[in-house]
Design a protein around this motif. Structure first.
Motif, PDB file in Angstrom:
ATOM      1  N   LEU A 172       0.843  -1.194   0.000  1.00  0.00           N
ATOM      2  CA  LEU A 172       0.000   0.000   0.000  1.00  0.00           C
ATOM      3  C   LEU A 172       0.879   1.246   0.000  1.00  0.00           C
ATOM      4  CD1 LEU A 172      -2.944   1.201   0.418  1.00  0.00           C
ATOM      5  CD2 LEU A 172      -2.402   1.228   2.844  1.00  0.00           C
ATOM      6  N   ILE A 173       0.562   2.149  -0.914  1.00  0.00           N
ATOM      7  CA  ILE A 173       1.253   3.436  -0.923  1.00  0.00           C
ATOM      8  C   ILE A 173       0.291   4.451  -0.330  1.00  0.00           C
ATOM      9  CG2 ILE A 173       2.294   5.222  -2.347  1.00  0.00           C
ATOM     10  CD1 ILE A 173       2.726   3.005  -4.482  1.00  0.00           C
ATOM     11  N   ALA A 174       0.686   5.085   0.764  1.00  0.00           N
ATOM     12  CA  ALA A 174      -0.174   6.090   1.381  1.00  0.00           C
ATOM     13  C   ALA A 174       0.483   7.449   1.179  1.00  0.00           C
ATOM     14  CB  ALA A 174      -0.343   5.786   2.859  1.00  0.00           C
ATOM     15  N   ASP A 175      -0.119   8.257   0.310  1.00  0.00           N
ATOM     16  CA  ASP A 175       0.471   9.554  -0.034  1.00  0.00           C
ATOM     17  C   ASP A 175      -0.166  10.650   0.815  1.00  0.00           C
ATOM     18  OD1 ASP A 175       1.670  11.706  -1.158  1.00  0.00           O
ATOM     19  OD2 ASP A 175       1.022  11.325  -3.216  1.00  0.00           O
ATOM     20  N   GLU A 176       0.425  10.924   1.951  1.00  0.00           N
ATOM     21  CA  GLU A 176      -0.074  11.915   2.907  1.00  0.00           C
ATOM     22  C   GLU A 176      -1.570  11.775   3.166  1.00  0.00           C
ATOM     23  OE1 GLU A 176       1.549  15.697   3.034  1.00  0.00           O
ATOM     24  OE2 GLU A 176       2.985  15.408   1.408  1.00  0.00           O
ATOM     25  N   PRO A 177      -2.030  10.601   3.582  1.00  0.00           N
ATOM     26  CA  PRO A 177      -3.484  10.387   3.660  1.00  0.00           C
ATOM     27  C   PRO A 177      -4.187  11.169   4.764  1.00  0.00           C
ATOM     28  CG  PRO A 177      -2.332   8.505   4.553  1.00  0.00           C
ATOM     29  CD  PRO A 177      -1.290   9.403   3.979  1.00  0.00           C
ATOM     30  N   THR A 178      -3.432  11.773   5.675  1.00  0.00           N
ATOM     31  CA  THR A 178      -4.125  12.477   6.764  1.00  0.00           C
ATOM     32  C   THR A 178      -3.926  13.981   6.715  1.00  0.00           C
ATOM     33  OG1 THR A 178      -2.237  12.248   8.249  1.00  0.00           O
ATOM     34  CG2 THR A 178      -3.890  10.508   8.321  1.00  0.00           C
ATOM     35  N   THR A 179      -3.173  14.447   5.721  1.00  0.00           N
ATOM     36  CA  THR A 179      -2.830  15.873   5.677  1.00  0.00           C
ATOM     37  C   THR A 179      -4.061  16.765   5.567  1.00  0.00           C
ATOM     38  OG1 THR A 179      -0.811  15.222   4.594  1.00  0.00           O
ATOM     39  CG2 THR A 179      -1.346  17.545   4.524  1.00  0.00           C
ATOM     40  N   ALA A 180      -5.057  16.309   4.805  1.00  0.00           N
ATOM     41  CA  ALA A 180      -6.217  17.176   4.564  1.00  0.00           C
ATOM     42  C   ALA A 180      -7.284  17.026   5.641  1.00  0.00           C
ATOM     43  CB  ALA A 180      -6.798  16.866   3.186  1.00  0.00           C
ATOM     44  N   LEU A 181      -7.014  16.218   6.679  1.00  0.00           N
ATOM     45  CA  LEU A 181      -8.065  15.930   7.649  1.00  0.00           C
ATOM     46  C   LEU A 181      -7.856  16.654   8.985  1.00  0.00           C
ATOM     47  CD1 LEU A 181      -8.193  12.088   7.050  1.00  0.00           C
ATOM     48  CD2 LEU A 181      -9.717  13.803   6.106  1.00  0.00           C
ATOM     49  N   ASP A 182      -8.933  16.743   9.744  1.00  0.00           N
ATOM     50  CA  ASP A 182      -8.841  17.289  11.100  1.00  0.00           C
ATOM     51  C   ASP A 182      -7.919  16.446  11.955  1.00  0.00           C
ATOM     52  OD1 ASP A 182     -10.618  19.198  10.581  1.00  0.00           O
ATOM     53  OD2 ASP A 182     -12.333  18.246  11.583  1.00  0.00           O
ATOM     54  N   VAL A 183      -7.362  17.074  12.967  1.00  0.00           N
ATOM     55  CA  VAL A 183      -6.388  16.377  13.797  1.00  0.00           C
ATOM     56  C   VAL A 183      -6.981  15.134  14.468  1.00  0.00           C
ATOM     57  CG1 VAL A 183      -4.813  16.650  15.713  1.00  0.00           C
ATOM     58  CG2 VAL A 183      -5.244  18.551  14.186  1.00  0.00           C
ATOM     59  N   THR A 184      -8.195  15.259  14.978  1.00  0.00           N
ATOM     60  CA  THR A 184      -8.798  14.107  15.671  1.00  0.00           C
ATOM     61  C   THR A 184      -9.055  12.961  14.700  1.00  0.00           C
ATOM     62  OG1 THR A 184     -10.874  15.247  15.352  1.00  0.00           O
ATOM     63  CG2 THR A 184      -9.935  15.317  17.554  1.00  0.00           C
ATOM     64  N   ILE A 185      -9.456  13.328  13.470  1.00  0.00           N
ATOM     65  CA  ILE A 185      -9.720  12.318  12.448  1.00  0.00           C
ATOM     66  C   ILE A 185      -8.405  11.680  12.010  1.00  0.00           C
ATOM     67  CG2 ILE A 185     -10.873  11.884  10.249  1.00  0.00           C
ATOM     68  CD1 ILE A 185     -12.764  13.133  12.176  1.00  0.00           C
ATOM     69  N   GLN A 186      -7.356  12.492  11.974  1.00  0.00           N
ATOM     70  CA  GLN A 186      -6.034  11.969  11.595  1.00  0.00           C
ATOM     71  C   GLN A 186      -5.672  10.776  12.456  1.00  0.00           C
ATOM     72  OE1 GLN A 186      -2.804  14.730  11.710  1.00  0.00           O
ATOM     73  NE2 GLN A 186      -3.741  16.151  10.273  1.00  0.00           N
TER      74      GLN A 186
END
Lengths: 281, 266
Positions: A172-186
């Motif tokens: 699996l390649i994860a390309d910054e999957p949490t950058t666009a999300l809220d901190v809690t969701i991250q």
């Protein structure tokens, strides 16, 4: 399981050549999360796109990417199509724009199942519901009929993960999957990724500019700067004893953010930023 | 709001005309090609829109004419949309030399004075209703191609297209399943306006005697028949003229309404 050897990706820009990735080598083992860290423009995403050959035809790519004893860079498009989404999957930075707005969530998960695993409509739909449960979306039986705009950002990223894992890939390649999300969701998404890694024994290449995430989930790190590998090693080792000035600076940035020197800053920004970088899991 | 009302008005008119066309044999009191009166007569209770120079019932001819005009419009637009969408999609999606080649072809097609091109083709073929539809279709797709190319250029850069490629979608699948539904709003608008254009072209062709051939009635050739009797029997020209005007205007209203609606959403 995936080995990148001397990868170079160059883009032509007018008369000059931009060396986006320059002679990069690393490998990712089964069940391992490798962090690929660097600033914007350091070539992280270009490496990800080069692995699946999702780069413009005008770019020149050299080196080897060995996966299941084959060099992916030498495979023809029909062969690559069979690998993309089935053996190697990718999740993207921005879930809001990565789902097609006119297709239902169910259709988008079913699509990958139907052409990689030859399932019929009904089978694919049932499996899509199961997958939504796996990524913890409630009422999945009803929600398969929804469109992306009816989901929140975090849920959209879960759907992207469900699509990526639908065919039980090995890598699996994860390309910054949490950058666009809220901190809690991250934090939730990171937890989910780690959990699914254990469950499917995945090899993951996790791209980020955030050393905090690396510290939390990656076993090994590759630090990139201007398309070259600056430093590579075990996460703990890199953190406790960074050899290169560039790595030291990156880690120092994280320390400044998580333990701000001035009290006024720590009051206002400390909590948020520490969630971003500090003790998440 | 105003445009929305106009669009609904346009849609009602169009639905009404379509119903007339479909049920023409039931609605028309006379055979459209049969001579039912001694001479040209003004509107009366027996012949609502009067009769023409041969003594045929104009109301019946107008109802059957709706069949021809609407069918020609629909089929011609289907052809032009199909060609335009296909070529525009290929040009916009692949870019590079494919794009250059297709768009230069579009430029060449656009620089022909299309009415003369149509007249020439019609002169070489036998002028009948099927040729009219095909010829109008293959000379009016260029605007659609440009529009669709623009949409594809824009959409292909979006990340859901990249995501589709990352799960192993082929180009064909991305072009038709992932991008096309996202580009449909402007295509539908173009189709409505294109249909108005096709109806006008058909009328012009029939007016010039190169379209639908007598005695089969179309609104265009009814106008042609009326030329010589403008002073003595103005209703012969007014009726088909008004029908063309109302239909085309209705289509424009619908097109504008749809355009406005799709703008709001984006």
């Amino acid at each position: 399981m995936l080995e990148v050897k001397n990868l170079s990706t160059y883009f032509k820009q007018g008369d000059s050549t931009v060396k986006a990735v320059d002679n990069v080598s690393f490998s990712v083992a089964k069940g391992e999360i490798l962090g690929l860290v660097g600033e914007s423009g350091s070539g992280k995403s270009t490496i990800a796109h080069s692995i699946l050959k999702l780069i413009p035809a005008s770019a020149s790519v050299s080196g080897e990417i060995i996966f299941e004893n084959r060099n992916l860079l030498q495979l023809a498009e029909p062969e690559l199509i069979k690998i993309r989404g089935s053996k190697i999957s990718m999740i993207f930075q921005d879930p809001f724009t990565s789902l097609n707005p006119v297709l239902t969530i169910g259709e988008q998960i079913a699509e990958v199942l139907r052409f990689h695993q030859g399932m019929n409509r009904q089978q694919a739909r049932d499996r899509a519901i199961e997958l939504l449960e796996t990524v913890r979306i409630r009422n999945s039986g009803l929600r398969v009929r929804d469109y992306p705009h009816q989901f929140s950002g975090g849920m959209q990223q879960r759907v992207m993960i469900a699509i990526a894992l639908a065919c039980e890939p090995e890598f699996l390649i994860a390309d910054e999957p949490t950058t666009a999300l809220d901190v809690t969701i991250q934090a939730e998404i990171l937890r989910l990724i780690v959990e699914l890694k254990e469950k499917f024994n995945l090899g993951i290449m996790y791209i980020t500019h955030n050393f905090g995430i690396v510290k939390n989930i990656c076993q090994r790190v590759v630090v990139l700067n201007k398309g070259r590998v600056v430093e590579e090693g075990e996460t703990g080792q890199i953190f406790s004893n960074p050899q290169q000035a560039y790595t030291q600076r990156l880690i120092e940035c994280l320390r400044v953010l998580t333990h701000p020197p001035t009290p006024s800053l720590s009051k206002r920004g400390g909590g948020v930023l520490s969630a971003d970088g500090g003790e998440l899991l | 709001m105003g445009k929305n009302k106009l669009a609904i008005f346009g849609l009602s008119v169009l639905v009404f005309f379509t119903a007339l066309a479909i049920f023409a044999p039931v609605i028309a009191p006379y055979d459209p090609t049969e001579i039912v009166a001694e001479d040209t007569m003004g509107p009366s209770t027996q012949h609502w829109f009067g009769t023409d120079d041969y003594g045929r019932d104009i109301f019946s001819r107008a109802v059957y004419g709706a069949r021809i005009s609407l069918t020609v419009g629909l089929v011609a637009v289907s052809i032009s949309i199909s060609i335009g969408v296909l070529l525009g999609a290929l040009a916009g999606y692949f870019g590079g030399w494919t794009d250059s080649l297709i768009m230069r072809f579009v430029d060449v097609m656009l620089s022909f004075p299309s009415i003369f091109l149509i007249l020439t083709i019609q002169a070489m073929l036998t002028p009948n209703i099927y040729n009219v539809m095909v010829v109008i279709g293959i000379t009016s797709w260029m605007g659609v191609a440009r529009l669709v190319r623009g949409e594809y250029l824009k959409i292909r850069e979006l990340s859901y297209v990249e995501a589709a490629r990352a799960i192993g979608c082929s180009n064909k699948r991305i072009i038709f399943r992932h991008i096309l539904p996202n580009a449909q709003a402007p295509i539908i608008v173009a189709a409505t306006l294109g249909m108005a254009g096709a109806i006008l072209t058909e009328s012009a062709l029939s007016f010039l005697g190169m379209g639908v051939q007598p005695p089969m009635p179309s609104w265009g050739n009814m106008l042609m028949d009326a030329q010589a009797y403008m002073r003595d029997a103005p209703w012969m020209a007014v009726i088909p003229g008004l029908l063309i005007l109302i239909t085309v205007l209705s289509l424009y209203f619908i097109g504008e309404g749809l355009r406005e609606k799709s703008d709001v959403r984006s």
